[in-house]
Design a protein around this motif. Structure first.
Motif, PDB file in Angstrom:
ATOM      1  N   VAL A 181       5.678  13.369   1.013  1.00 40.24           N
ATOM      2  CA  VAL A 181       6.064  14.479  -0.106  1.00 40.24           C
ATOM      3  C   VAL A 181       7.883  13.540   0.379  1.00 40.24           C
ATOM      4  CG1 VAL A 181       7.030  16.799  -0.826  1.00 40.24           C
ATOM      5  CG2 VAL A 181       5.151  16.273   0.112  1.00 40.24           C
ATOM      6  N   ILE A 182       8.173  13.607   0.993  1.00 39.49           N
ATOM      7  CA  ILE A 182       9.787  12.982   1.254  1.00 39.49           C
ATOM      8  C   ILE A 182       9.535  11.666   0.889  1.00 39.49           C
ATOM      9  CG2 ILE A 182      11.697  12.101   2.408  1.00 39.49           C
ATOM     10  CD1 ILE A 182      10.695  14.447   4.543  1.00 39.49           C
ATOM     11  N   LEU A 183       8.400  10.902   1.095  1.00 38.93           N
ATOM     12  CA  LEU A 183       8.296   9.086   0.518  1.00 38.93           C
ATOM     13  C   LEU A 183       7.552   9.147  -1.301  1.00 38.93           C
ATOM     14  CD1 LEU A 183       6.525   7.519   3.532  1.00 38.93           C
ATOM     15  CD2 LEU A 183       8.475   7.629   2.438  1.00 38.93           C
ATOM     16  N   THR A 184       7.283  10.244  -1.156  1.00 39.07           N
ATOM     17  CA  THR A 184       7.016   9.968  -2.781  1.00 39.07           C
ATOM     18  C   THR A 184       8.133  10.960  -3.828  1.00 39.07           C
ATOM     19  OG1 THR A 184       5.285  11.276  -2.467  1.00 39.07           O
ATOM     20  CG2 THR A 184       5.859  11.364  -5.095  1.00 39.07           C
ATOM     21  N   ALA A 185       9.389  11.108  -3.042  1.00 41.51           N
ATOM     22  CA  ALA A 185      10.269  11.674  -4.076  1.00 41.51           C
ATOM     23  C   ALA A 185      11.291  10.388  -3.628  1.00 41.51           C
ATOM     24  CB  ALA A 185      11.347  13.486  -3.090  1.00 41.51           C
ATOM     25  N   LEU A 186      11.322   9.681  -2.293  1.00 41.84           N
ATOM     26  CA  LEU A 186      12.225   8.696  -2.473  1.00 41.84           C
ATOM     27  C   LEU A 186      11.723   7.515  -3.357  1.00 41.84           C
ATOM     28  CD1 LEU A 186      12.954   7.644   1.468  1.00 41.84           C
ATOM     29  CD2 LEU A 186      14.649   8.774  -0.359  1.00 41.84           C
ATOM     30  N   SER A 187      10.803   7.730  -3.463  1.00 35.18           N
ATOM     31  CA  SER A 187       9.917   6.874  -4.374  1.00 35.18           C
ATOM     32  C   SER A 187       9.966   7.093  -6.075  1.00 35.18           C
ATOM     33  CB  SER A 187       8.626   6.682  -4.262  1.00 35.18           C
ATOM     34  OG  SER A 187       8.185   5.715  -5.160  1.00 35.18           O
ATOM     35  N   ILE A 188       9.907   7.710  -5.646  1.00 34.25           N
ATOM     36  CA  ILE A 188      11.090   8.831  -7.716  1.00 34.25           C
ATOM     37  C   ILE A 188      12.392   8.201  -7.323  1.00 34.25           C
ATOM     38  CG2 ILE A 188      11.586  10.505  -9.034  1.00 34.25           C
ATOM     39  CD1 ILE A 188       9.159  12.014  -7.436  1.00 34.25           C
ATOM     40  N   VAL A 189      13.260   8.651  -6.163  1.00 34.13           N
ATOM     41  CA  VAL A 189      14.796   8.593  -6.640  1.00 34.13           C
ATOM     42  C   VAL A 189      14.677   6.610  -7.094  1.00 34.13           C
ATOM     43  CG1 VAL A 189      16.855   9.103  -5.476  1.00 34.13           C
ATOM     44  CG2 VAL A 189      15.033  10.617  -5.562  1.00 34.13           C
TER      45      VAL A 189
END
Length: 109
Positions: free
Chosen positions: A73-81
Motif C-alpha cells: 500500500v505504501i509503495l502504491t501510494a508512492l507510485s501515485i505521488v
C-alpha cells in the motif's frame, strides 16, 4: 579544477515492487487457506489437545502477509505521488490493494 558531477535521472520503480508484493500477498493468502483447510479437524468435547506445528507456521505467514500488505500500500501510494508510468503493474496494484484493504477493513468490523 572543479569536477562537476551530474546526477543521472533515476527512475523509480515503486509500481514494480508494489506489483511483486501483491503477487506475494496473493500467494501467501492461498497458502494460508491451504494450511487452514488441511489442519482443521472436528474436535469433540473431551478430546485431547494435540500440539500442532501448523499454528506457528500460520502465525508467521499471517505476519508476513500483513507486512506485504502494508508495504504494498505504501509503495502504491508512492507510485501515485511520483506519477509513475501507468501500465498493467500500476493498475493491477491499485485494484488489488484496494480489494485487500476492503477485505481487511471488513474483517475488523
Amino acid at each position: 579544477m572543479e569536477s562537476t558531477q551530474t546526477i543521472p535521472n533515476k527512475t523509480t520503480n515503486y509500481r514494480t515492487w508494489s506489483f511483486r508484493f501483491l503477487i506475494y500477498l496473493v500467494s501467501l493468502n492461498f497458502l494460508i487457506a491451504y494450511i487452514i483447510a488441511t489442519s482443521t479437524t472436528l474436535k469433540l468435547e473431551g478430546s485431547e489437545k494435540t500440539t500442532n506445528n501448523s499454528d506457528l507456521i500460520l502465525s508467521i505467514i499471517v505476519i508476513l502477509t500483513n507486512i506485504f500488505l502494508i508495504s504494498g500500500v505504501i509503495l502504491t501510494a508512492l507510485s501515485i505521488v511520483k506519477k509513475e508510468k501507468k501500465d498493467y503493474k500500476y493498475i493491477i496494484s491499485i485494484i488489488g490493494y484496494s480489494i485487500f484493504l476492503i477485505i481487511a477493513i471488513l474483517s475488523i468490523i
